[in-house]
Write a protein that holds these residues in place. Structure first.
Motif, PDB file in Angstrom:
ATOM      1  N   HIS A 156     -14.038  51.667   5.743  1.00 18.60           N
ATOM      2  CA  HIS A 156     -14.991  52.551   6.402  1.00 18.60           C
ATOM      3  C   HIS A 156     -14.355  53.896   6.723  1.00 18.60           C
ATOM      4  N   ASP A 201     -22.353  51.351  -1.132  1.00 18.33           N
ATOM      5  CA  ASP A 201     -23.278  51.873  -0.127  1.00 18.33           C
ATOM      6  C   ASP A 201     -23.254  53.400  -0.115  1.00 18.33           C
ATOM      7  N   ARG A 205     -26.545  55.653  -0.796  1.00 22.99           N
ATOM      8  CA  ARG A 205     -27.089  56.510   0.262  1.00 22.99           C
ATOM      9  C   ARG A 205     -27.129  57.972  -0.147  1.00 22.99           C
ATOM     10  N   TYR A 641     -21.539  52.482   7.967  1.00 18.57           N
ATOM     11  CA  TYR A 641     -22.339  52.056   6.831  1.00 18.57           C
ATOM     12  C   TYR A 641     -21.662  50.908   6.092  1.00 18.57           C
TER      13      TYR A 641
END
Length: 742
Positions: A156, A201, A205, A641
């Protein structure tokens, strides 16, 4: 790519869902564009002439630096000689004098560079290679790859920084000139799958079709091998590569200006920025970022002034010409066993030296802002990284004799070696000084020892008054750069306000000086031990970097730093046995060692770090008024996320068919094996899968190395996913389980 019997999701009996996200993640890498990167010989190459990017009067600049250093060192050596020669110079005193000269020269060299940097900062902004941060943003015509190597880091945090960098580049209007590569050397199977999930992700996104991910199954040669593997596979498609670390952050404006400078100067091989340390939460990290922000620019401007086009590389936050890197920086294996032989750990210094040997200019651009990095949160975490750096720098002893290196490149290597050798030299200097004092105090001199002698042997005697002046002068040379750094900060309004104002910034200098004085003897012992271990043949390995602070346990600190306390007590007792004035002289070292445990605990506390920030101490401008890119990173991290960290990678694949499809699509083709060769972790892993009742059960049975082997193999993943999710799940149909051979 290996063939698979159906998609993994289908093999596991899961109906495929919307494949839109998975399809984006499946395209994890662009088409390959190979570029040869031959291994360089250290012994059969000559120095190529430099390009035309060196500043004017470079030889005169260097004469000034080394002349001033020699003059200061000569003065210090003379004064110390006068201290020791009162009754004639004994052998032990001669050794003490030699150690003093070496250590004093190191301090003088740093001071001269800082003084030059101070004058340069006051004279005006730095415009290395014509880079003007205030000029309109130049247009780009060549493509640049942004490389972010990672090794068992929090995905992350890594992806948040990459996303913020990409957004910043898009805001410049020239985002299309850049591609982004996450180059994973991760060996933790759970972190590996989380990296894939967070990358997928991010792509879904943002629609970022130019953000790629590659996991390397074999992390040979560590970061250097990671970058060189990318170069040989994809380097032919790019003119430049911007190399980052997992904690790096750079603004799009800075990156575009660096790329434009590379285009304007085709003989430049590398431009190194001066990163600012940010996001420190503990006193240790806050001290590092304050010192780097207040004193660091002077040193950076100073060394850039006399390095010219023969500068150095620090391994990250730098842009490199791909052709120069591929053509000159293929690192050879050093002969002999570890820790001195094998792959070069501190690769950056050597890569810069080899590129300079090939005629490419290597520049530092300290005037460029917008380049950031982080610092380990505690002295213990710093020492772990420092141990690896120590081994890497001592390896350079095998590179120093290489043929064709520019003399300044050899000096860079020597400087790296010296940054660690000075610690045992300092320790030896202290111990020898104590022994001489004890000898003079307690051992009765023999003026005419046994045997024939025309002259008496006089006892060791020193001049205490002159010694006090030598000590005061040395301390002044250490403190002066801090004062000069503070002056440059308060002389500029924005810098002064960003550091808390005149008074608070000065209190920060005092606080930093006191704490670093306590830390210095601790680091002296840590580095001396590291040097000793390396000389005895102990390899440091390669551990993941600790980025987040944790509570320091007293028992752990006592084991790690108890020897420091014991040595401090012994030195203090020995000094007291001689005289109270000697103990007073030894106080900085004795107190630092005796207080090692509370000092390490104090500097590792996030609670104390937060209190210092509330008090306005150790502030830096990037903390008082965070740059937009740093605020954006914090926003992305807060949103978290993708799946949470700490999950089981196998269960993540089982619960997310799209992630499973993406994982298998990114696996490389299986390499052919020789007859008789057995991948033992894979074989054992398959056997344990056969014994497991569910994916969760298999995850508990498999060791980390077996999980890695299973996750790298298409058929092993298919066999694993044929298991039910847990023991309560209805077993899959027999026709699905036929993929598991008896």
């Amino acid at each position: 790519m290996d063939a698979v019997i159906g998609t993994p999701a289908e093999t596991a009996g899961v109906a495929p869902g919307d494949r839109g996200v998975a399809a984006a993640a499946v395209e994890a890498l662009p088409p390959e564009c190979p570029l040869a990167m031959p291994e360089q010989s250290l012994w059969d190459a000559a120095t190529a002439p430099p390009g035309k990017t060196a500043p004017r009067f470079l030889a005169l600049r260097r004469f000034l630096v080394f002349g001033a250093t020699a003059a200061l060192t000569g003065l210090g050596a003379y004064e110390m000689y006068e201290v020791l020669k009162v009754a004639g110079l004994t052998v032990a005193e001669g050794v003490l004098l030699a150690l003093f000269v070496l250590l004093f020269a190191w301090i003088a060299f740093s001071l001269v560079s800082t003084l030059i940097g101070f004058v340069a900062v006051l004279a005006g902004p730095d415009h290395t290679l014509g880079i003007d941060p205030d000029a309109p943003l130049p247009a780009l015509s060549a493509r640049t790859a942004v490389l972010l190597p990672t090794y068992n880091e929090d995905p992350h945090r890594v992806m948040a920084r990459l996303e913020a960098i990409r957004e910043s580049l898009v805001e410049t209007g020239q985002g299309d000139a850049f591609d982004f590569f996450v180059l994973s050397d991760t060996t933790d199977p759970n972190v590996w799958i989380l990296e894939e999930a967070v990358h997928r992700d991010l792509v879904a996104r943002t629609g970022a079709t130019n953000v790629f991910y590659r996991h390397r199954a074999d992390n040979t040669a560590r970061k250097a091998g990671n970058i060189s593997e990318w170069t040989t596979r994809f380097g032919g498609a790019y003119a430049h590569m911007l190399v980052l670390d997992a904690d790096s952050l750079m603004t799009g404006d800075t990156i575009v200006r660096m790329a434009a400078a590379m285009e304007r100067h085709p003989s430049v091989g590398l431009i190194q920025t001066f990163p600012v340390i940010i996001d420190g939460t503990t006193p240790f990290a806050r001290i590092q970022q304050f010192a780097g922000r207040v004193y660091g620019p002077l040193i950076a401007r100073g060394i850039a002034w006399w390095h010219g086009s023969d500068s150095n590389y620090w391994g990250h936050n730098a842009i490199i010409r791909v052709a120069a890197f591929a053509g000159q920086a293929g690192l050879p294996l050093l002969p002999g066993p570890k820790p001195f032989g094998g792959h070069i750990l501190s690769h950056d210094f050597v890569e810069a030296a080899l590129m300079r040997r090939g005629g490419w200019g290597v520049h530092m651009a300290p005037g460029l802002s917008g380049s950031y990095e982080e610092c380990p949160p505690s002295l213990t975490d710093y020492a772990v990284r420092d141990r690896r750096w120590c081994q890497g720098n001592l390896q350079h002893l095998g590179v120093l004799p290489a043929r064709g290196l520019h003399w300044l490149s050899r000096l860079h290597l020597l400087t790296g070696i010296g940054s660690y050798i000075t610690s045992p030299l300092w320790l030896l200097f202290l111990l020898l000084g104590i022994l001489l004092s004890l000898q003079a105090q307690f051992i009765k001199p023999e003026y005419f020892p046994s045997g024939f002698s025309l002259f008496p042997r006089w006892p060791s005697v020193q001049d205490p008054i002159r010694a006090a002046w030598v000590f005061a002068g040395t301390m002044g040379m250490l403190i002066l750069p801090k004062i000069l750094g503070w002056i440059t900060v308060v002389a500029r309004r924005s810098e002064r306000r960003g550091c808390g104002g005149v008074v608070r910034s000065f209190l920060g200098v005092i606080f930093e000086t006191i704490v670093t004085s306590l830390i210095a003897p601790i680091m002296m012992l840590l580095q001396s031990r590291s040097v000793g271990e390396i000389l005895l043949g102990r390899d440091a390995g390669w551990n993941a970097q600790q980025r987040k602070a944790g509570e320091a346990q007293l028992a752990v600190l006592a084991r790690g730093y108890g020897s420091h306390v014991l040595l401090g007590v012994l030195l203090g007792a020995a000094a007291w046995a001689v005289s109270a004035p000697l103990l007073l002289w030894m106080t900085p070292v004795v107190v630092g060692l005796v207080l090692a445990i509370p000092t390490v605990a104090f500097t590792a506390s996030e609670r104390i770090g937060a209190a210092l920030r509330r008090m306005g101490l150790l502030l830096i401008p990037e903390e008082s008024t965070p740059p937009p890119i740093l605020s954006r990173v914090h926003e992305i991290e807060a949103a978290a996320y993708g799946p949470p960290a700490g999950g089981d990678g196998l269960l993540m694949l089982r619960d997310d068919p799209d992630l499973l499809d993406a994982h298998c699509a990114m696996l490389p083709a299986k390499k052919p094996r020789k007859r008789g060769e057995v991948d033992l972790p894979l074989v054992v892993g398959l056997a344990k899968i056969d014994d497991a009742e569910s994916v969760a059960d298999a995850s508990g049975l498999l060791s980390p190395s077996e999980k890695l082997a299973v996750l790298r193999d298409h058929r092993a993943v298919a066999r694993l996913m044929a298991l039910p999710a847990d023991a309560r799940t209805t077993p899959l149909a027999d026709e699905t389980r036929t993929l598991r051979p008896n």
